[in-house]
Design a protein around this motif. Structure first.
Motif, PDB file in Angstrom:
ATOM      1  N   PRO A  49       0.807  -1.231   0.000  1.00 20.36           N
ATOM      2  CA  PRO A  49       0.000   0.000   0.000  1.00 20.36           C
ATOM      3  C   PRO A  49       0.840   1.281   0.000  1.00 20.36           C
ATOM      4  CG  PRO A  49      -0.436  -1.326   1.982  1.00 20.36           C
ATOM      5  CD  PRO A  49       0.477  -2.122   1.113  1.00 20.36           C
ATOM      6  N   ASP A  50       2.013   1.240   0.643  1.00 15.36           N
ATOM      7  CA  ASP A  50       2.848   2.453   0.686  1.00 15.36           C
ATOM      8  C   ASP A  50       3.390   2.808  -0.700  1.00 15.36           C
ATOM      9  OD1 ASP A  50       2.351   2.605   3.357  1.00 15.36           O
ATOM     10  OD2 ASP A  50       4.338   1.970   4.016  1.00 15.36           O
ATOM     11  N   ALA A  51       3.743   1.791  -1.478  1.00 11.45           N
ATOM     12  CA  ALA A  51       4.234   2.045  -2.841  1.00 11.45           C
ATOM     13  C   ALA A  51       3.103   2.624  -3.692  1.00 11.45           C
ATOM     14  CB  ALA A  51       4.773   0.764  -3.468  1.00 11.45           C
ATOM     15  N   VAL A  52       1.897   2.089  -3.518  1.00 12.79           N
ATOM     16  CA  VAL A  52       0.736   2.607  -4.266  1.00 12.79           C
ATOM     17  C   VAL A  52       0.458   4.052  -3.842  1.00 12.79           C
ATOM     18  CG1 VAL A  52      -1.760   2.356  -4.638  1.00 12.79           C
ATOM     19  CG2 VAL A  52      -0.263   0.341  -4.722  1.00 12.79           C
ATOM     20  N   GLU A  53       0.550   4.313  -2.549  1.00  9.84           N
ATOM     21  CA  GLU A  53       0.333   5.681  -2.063  1.00  9.84           C
ATOM     22  C   GLU A  53       1.373   6.636  -2.672  1.00  9.84           C
ATOM     23  OE1 GLU A  53       0.554   8.245   2.054  1.00  9.84           O
ATOM     24  OE2 GLU A  53      -0.037   6.148   2.236  1.00  9.84           O
ATOM     25  N   ALA A  54       2.617   6.189  -2.753  1.00  7.31           N
ATOM     26  CA  ALA A  54       3.667   7.031  -3.349  1.00  7.31           C
ATOM     27  C   ALA A  54       3.357   7.297  -4.826  1.00  7.31           C
ATOM     28  CB  ALA A  54       5.025   6.350  -3.204  1.00  7.31           C
ATOM     29  N   ALA A  55       2.915   6.262  -5.539  1.00  5.29           N
ATOM     30  CA  ALA A  55       2.567   6.435  -6.962  1.00  5.29           C
ATOM     31  C   ALA A  55       1.408   7.420  -7.110  1.00  5.29           C
ATOM     32  CB  ALA A  55       2.213   5.084  -7.586  1.00  5.29           C
ATOM     33  N   ILE A  56       0.437   7.349  -6.207  1.00  2.00           N
ATOM     34  CA  ILE A  56      -0.695   8.287  -6.247  1.00  2.00           C
ATOM     35  C   ILE A  56      -0.196   9.721  -6.063  1.00  2.00           C
ATOM     36  CG2 ILE A  56      -2.741   9.079  -4.965  1.00  2.00           C
ATOM     37  CD1 ILE A  56      -3.359   6.067  -4.405  1.00  2.00           C
ATOM     38  N   TRP A  57       0.658   9.934  -5.082  1.00  2.00           N
ATOM     39  CA  TRP A  57       1.145  11.286  -4.804  1.00  2.00           C
ATOM     40  C   TRP A  57       1.921  11.872  -5.981  1.00  2.00           C
ATOM     41  CZ3 TRP A  57       0.257  15.156  -1.634  1.00  2.00           C
ATOM     42  CH2 TRP A  57      -0.415  14.916  -0.416  1.00  2.00           C
ATOM     43  N   PHE A  58       2.663  11.018  -6.685  1.00  2.00           N
ATOM     44  CA  PHE A  58       3.529  11.533  -7.750  1.00  2.00           C
ATOM     45  C   PHE A  58       2.900  11.515  -9.139  1.00  2.00           C
ATOM     46  CE2 PHE A  58       7.041  10.946  -4.719  1.00  2.00           C
ATOM     47  CZ  PHE A  58       7.811  12.072  -4.996  1.00  2.00           C
ATOM     48  N   HIS A  59       1.806  10.760  -9.348  1.00  2.40           N
ATOM     49  CA  HIS A  59       1.441  10.415 -10.742  1.00  2.40           C
ATOM     50  C   HIS A  59       1.070  11.621 -11.609  1.00  2.40           C
ATOM     51  CE1 HIS A  59      -2.789  10.689  -9.558  1.00  2.40           C
ATOM     52  NE2 HIS A  59      -3.133  10.492 -10.809  1.00  2.40           N
ATOM     53  N   ASP A  60       0.530  12.682 -11.022  1.00  2.00           N
ATOM     54  CA  ASP A  60       0.227  13.902 -11.792  1.00  2.00           C
ATOM     55  C   ASP A  60       1.025  15.096 -11.277  1.00  2.00           C
ATOM     56  OD1 ASP A  60      -1.648  12.914 -13.665  1.00  2.00           O
ATOM     57  OD2 ASP A  60      -3.283  13.043 -12.218  1.00  2.00           O
ATOM     58  N   ALA A  61       2.155  14.828 -10.618  1.00  2.00           N
ATOM     59  CA  ALA A  61       2.926  15.927 -10.008  1.00  2.00           C
ATOM     60  C   ALA A  61       3.342  16.946 -11.065  1.00  2.00           C
ATOM     61  CB  ALA A  61       4.147  15.371  -9.283  1.00  2.00           C
ATOM     62  N   ILE A  62       3.728  16.455 -12.237  1.00  2.00           N
ATOM     63  CA  ILE A  62       4.047  17.335 -13.366  1.00  2.00           C
ATOM     64  C   ILE A  62       2.849  17.276 -14.311  1.00  2.00           C
ATOM     65  CG2 ILE A  62       5.657  17.806 -15.257  1.00  2.00           C
ATOM     66  CD1 ILE A  62       6.965  17.950 -12.442  1.00  2.00           C
ATOM     67  N   TYR A  63       2.212  18.412 -14.520  1.00  2.00           N
ATOM     68  CA  TYR A  63       1.019  18.405 -15.381  1.00  2.00           C
ATOM     69  C   TYR A  63       0.936  19.694 -16.179  1.00  2.00           C
ATOM     70  CZ  TYR A  63      -3.656  17.799 -17.144  1.00  2.00           C
ATOM     71  OH  TYR A  63      -4.723  17.657 -17.999  1.00  2.00           O
ATOM     72  N   ASP A  64       1.110  19.551 -17.476  1.00  6.52           N
ATOM     73  CA  ASP A  64       0.978  20.676 -18.401  1.00  6.52           C
ATOM     74  C   ASP A  64       0.134  20.151 -19.561  1.00  6.52           C
ATOM     75  OD1 ASP A  64       1.181  22.531 -20.423  1.00  6.52           O
ATOM     76  OD2 ASP A  64       3.373  22.498 -20.535  1.00  6.52           O
ATOM     77  N   SER A  65      -1.063  20.690 -19.727  1.00  2.00           N
ATOM     78  CA  SER A  65      -1.981  20.128 -20.724  1.00  2.00           C
ATOM     79  C   SER A  65      -1.442  20.250 -22.147  1.00  2.00           C
ATOM     80  CB  SER A  65      -3.359  20.787 -20.618  1.00  2.00           C
ATOM     81  OG  SER A  65      -3.283  22.154 -20.965  1.00  2.00           O
ATOM     82  N   ARG A  66      -0.422  21.094 -22.358  1.00  3.03           N
ATOM     83  CA  ARG A  66       0.164  21.226 -23.703  1.00  3.03           C
ATOM     84  C   ARG A  66       1.279  20.208 -23.948  1.00  3.03           C
ATOM     85  NH1 ARG A  66      -0.898  26.687 -25.850  1.00  3.03           N
ATOM     86  NH2 ARG A  66      -2.174  27.778 -24.327  1.00  3.03           N
ATOM     87  N   ALA A  67       1.701  19.517 -22.900  1.00  4.30           N
ATOM     88  CA  ALA A  67       2.848  18.600 -23.022  1.00  4.30           C
ATOM     89  C   ALA A  67       2.377  17.160 -23.220  1.00  4.30           C
ATOM     90  CB  ALA A  67       3.708  18.690 -21.775  1.00  4.30           C
ATOM     91  N   LYS A  68       3.265  16.354 -23.799  1.00  2.00           N
ATOM     92  CA  LYS A  68       2.933  14.943 -24.060  1.00  2.00           C
ATOM     93  C   LYS A  68       3.702  14.014 -23.117  1.00  2.00           C
ATOM     94  CE  LYS A  68       0.550  15.353 -28.091  1.00  2.00           C
ATOM     95  NZ  LYS A  68      -0.796  15.766 -27.706  1.00  2.00           N
ATOM     96  N   ASP A  69       4.549  14.588 -22.254  1.00  4.07           N
ATOM     97  CA  ASP A  69       5.426  13.718 -21.460  1.00  4.07           C
ATOM     98  C   ASP A  69       5.231  13.922 -19.951  1.00  4.07           C
ATOM     99  OD1 ASP A  69       6.411  16.275 -21.339  1.00  4.07           O
ATOM    100  OD2 ASP A  69       8.498  15.724 -21.749  1.00  4.07           O
ATOM    101  N   ASN A  70       4.018  14.319 -19.551  1.00  2.00           N
ATOM    102  CA  ASN A  70       3.765  14.567 -18.127  1.00  2.00           C
ATOM    103  C   ASN A  70       4.032  13.332 -17.274  1.00  2.00           C
ATOM    104  OD1 ASN A  70       2.862  17.296 -18.305  1.00  2.00           O
ATOM    105  ND2 ASN A  70       0.935  16.572 -19.145  1.00  2.00           N
ATOM    106  N   GLU A  71       3.580  12.176 -17.760  1.00  2.00           N
ATOM    107  CA  GLU A  71       3.712  10.949 -16.972  1.00  2.00           C
ATOM    108  C   GLU A  71       5.190  10.609 -16.787  1.00  2.00           C
ATOM    109  OE1 GLU A  71      -0.211  11.097 -19.039  1.00  2.00           O
ATOM    110  OE2 GLU A  71       1.843  11.191 -19.795  1.00  2.00           O
TER     111      GLU A  71
END
Length: 200
Positions: A49-71
């Motif tokens: 669960p801790d690894a999943v929680e970490a993935a949740i916290w980081f998964h959209d940390a970088i988000y620019d709707s004009r970019a294709k490499d946010n993930e």
């Protein structure tokens, strides 16, 4: 190393600041909190669960709707920030989960438990599709605002393609748990949204 929380208070503050950017209307802290709540509900099904929680916290940390490499950029940030806090094997699972949000296809992991966690994580990210109609409509409006720079005809075509890709799958959700809870409503919501886009 492995006993400390992966996401400590300092890291939470840093990530919260990223999620608080003014151009975010859906991919913000409330999306993270909704996923963390689902992770809490599904805790009995999660192997790490801790690894999943970490993935949740980081998964959209970088988000620019004009970019294709946010993930990819969000995954790289997780790698940078969690390096030294977690074994390299565990870190590569977290990174694989974040990367997988680009396509919402299950990542190729050589471990059944890690694959099961990744499936639940991806389903949590898409759970909004199966929300009650009012919440789903608010989500659609919020995403549209994030893409406010896209002309309406382009938006309709692009968004319709995304929604059709979900409907074309045998199941929108990977896990039995989320299929039971959200699949039927998600298909109704997505079909309704698609009809509205196509009607113009």
């Amino acid at each position: 190393m492995e006993n400390e929380p992966l996401i400590d208070e300092a890291l939470k503050r840093e990530l919260t600041a990223l999620y608080g950017a003014g151009d975010r209307h859906y991919h913000d802290l409330s999306h993270v909190e909704a996923m963390l709540a689902l992770a809490g509900e599904c805790r009995r099904l999660l192997h790490d669960p801790d690894a999943v929680e970490a993935a949740i916290w980081f998964h959209d940390a970088i988000y620019d709707s004009r970019a294709k490499d946010n993930e990819a950029k969000s995954a790289a940030l997780a790698e940078q920030k969690l390096s030294g806090r977690v074994s390299s094997e565990r870190l590569s699972r977290i990174v694989a989960m974040i990367d997988a949000t680009a396509t919402h296809q299950l990542p190729q992991l050589d471990d059944e438990k890690a694959t099961s966690d990744a499936a639940l994580f991806l389903d949590m990210d898409l759970a909004i599709l199966g929300a009650e109609p009012g919440a789903f409509d608010a989500y659609e409006k919020a995403v549209r605002r994030e893409y406010g720079w896209v002309e309406e005809p382009m938006w309709r075509a692009g968004r319709a393609a995304v929604l059709k890709s979900f409907l074309a799958r045998p199941h929108i959700f990977h896990t039995a748990e989320f299929q039971r809870r959200f699949e039927a409503q998600a298909r109704k919501n997505v079909q309704r949204s698609l009809a509205a886009l196509e009607a113009g």
